[in-house]
Design a protein around this motif. Sequence first.
Motif, mmCIF file in Angstrom:
data_model
loop_
_atom_site.group_PDB
_atom_site.id
_atom_site.type_symbol
_atom_site.label_atom_id
_atom_site.label_comp_id
_atom_site.label_asym_id
_atom_site.label_seq_id
_atom_site.Cartn_x
_atom_site.Cartn_y
_atom_site.Cartn_z
ATOM 1 N N ASP A 96 2.314 -0.971 -5.339
ATOM 2 C CA ASP A 96 3.607 -1.435 -4.841
ATOM 3 C C ASP A 96 3.369 -2.447 -3.716
ATOM 4 O O ASP A 96 2.232 -2.735 -3.343
ATOM 5 C CB ASP A 96 4.492 -0.270 -4.395
ATOM 6 N N TRP A 97 4.448 -2.988 -3.179
ATOM 7 C CA TRP A 97 4.349 -4.051 -2.178
ATOM 8 C C TRP A 97 3.555 -3.603 -0.961
ATOM 9 O O TRP A 97 2.704 -4.335 -0.452
ATOM 10 C CB TRP A 97 5.754 -4.486 -1.761
ATOM 11 N N MET A 98 3.820 -2.390 -0.463
ATOM 12 C CA MET A 98 3.157 -1.912 0.743
ATOM 13 C C MET A 98 1.651 -1.738 0.516
ATOM 14 O O MET A 98 0.842 -2.092 1.380
ATOM 15 C CB MET A 98 3.770 -0.592 1.212
ATOM 16 N N GLU A 99 1.258 -1.230 -0.636
ATOM 17 C CA GLU A 99 -0.164 -1.059 -0.948
ATOM 18 C C GLU A 99 -0.880 -2.407 -1.033
ATOM 19 O O GLU A 99 -1.996 -2.561 -0.550
ATOM 20 C CB GLU A 99 -0.328 -0.279 -2.250
ATOM 21 N N ARG A 100 -0.194 -3.391 -1.630
ATOM 22 C CA ARG A 100 -0.776 -4.742 -1.714
ATOM 23 C C ARG A 100 -0.984 -5.340 -0.331
ATOM 24 O O ARG A 100 -2.018 -5.933 -0.038
ATOM 25 C CB ARG A 100 0.122 -5.654 -2.548
ATOM 26 N N GLU A 101 0.009 -5.205 0.520
ATOM 27 C CA GLU A 101 -0.099 -5.728 1.881
ATOM 28 C C GLU A 101 -1.223 -5.051 2.653
ATOM 29 O O GLU A 101 -1.965 -5.706 3.378
ATOM 30 C CB GLU A 101 1.226 -5.569 2.628
ATOM 31 N N LEU A 102 -1.354 -3.742 2.489
ATOM 32 C CA LEU A 102 -2.422 -3.002 3.152
ATOM 33 C C LEU A 102 -3.789 -3.514 2.692
ATOM 34 O O LEU A 102 -4.680 -3.758 3.512
ATOM 35 C CB LEU A 102 -2.292 -1.505 2.876
#
Length: 69
Positions: A46-52
Amino acid sequence: MKVPQQHYRCPLGRLQPQVTDLEAIKQSGWREQHILVVSADDDRLDWMERELLKRIGERLYGEKGAHHG
């Protein structure tokens, strides 16, 4: 008496690359050595995992692969 024909086997045939299951290699790398290989653009994240992942990559390797220690 019938003699079966010999099929010509090209000697270059054994030089053709084997198809490698990259996901299986990544999976065994994680399970056996805790090495994670993942693209920050992987659709399973998801978006948060990609950003991390992007932030971790930047912190460890910096812009254009420069190492920050």
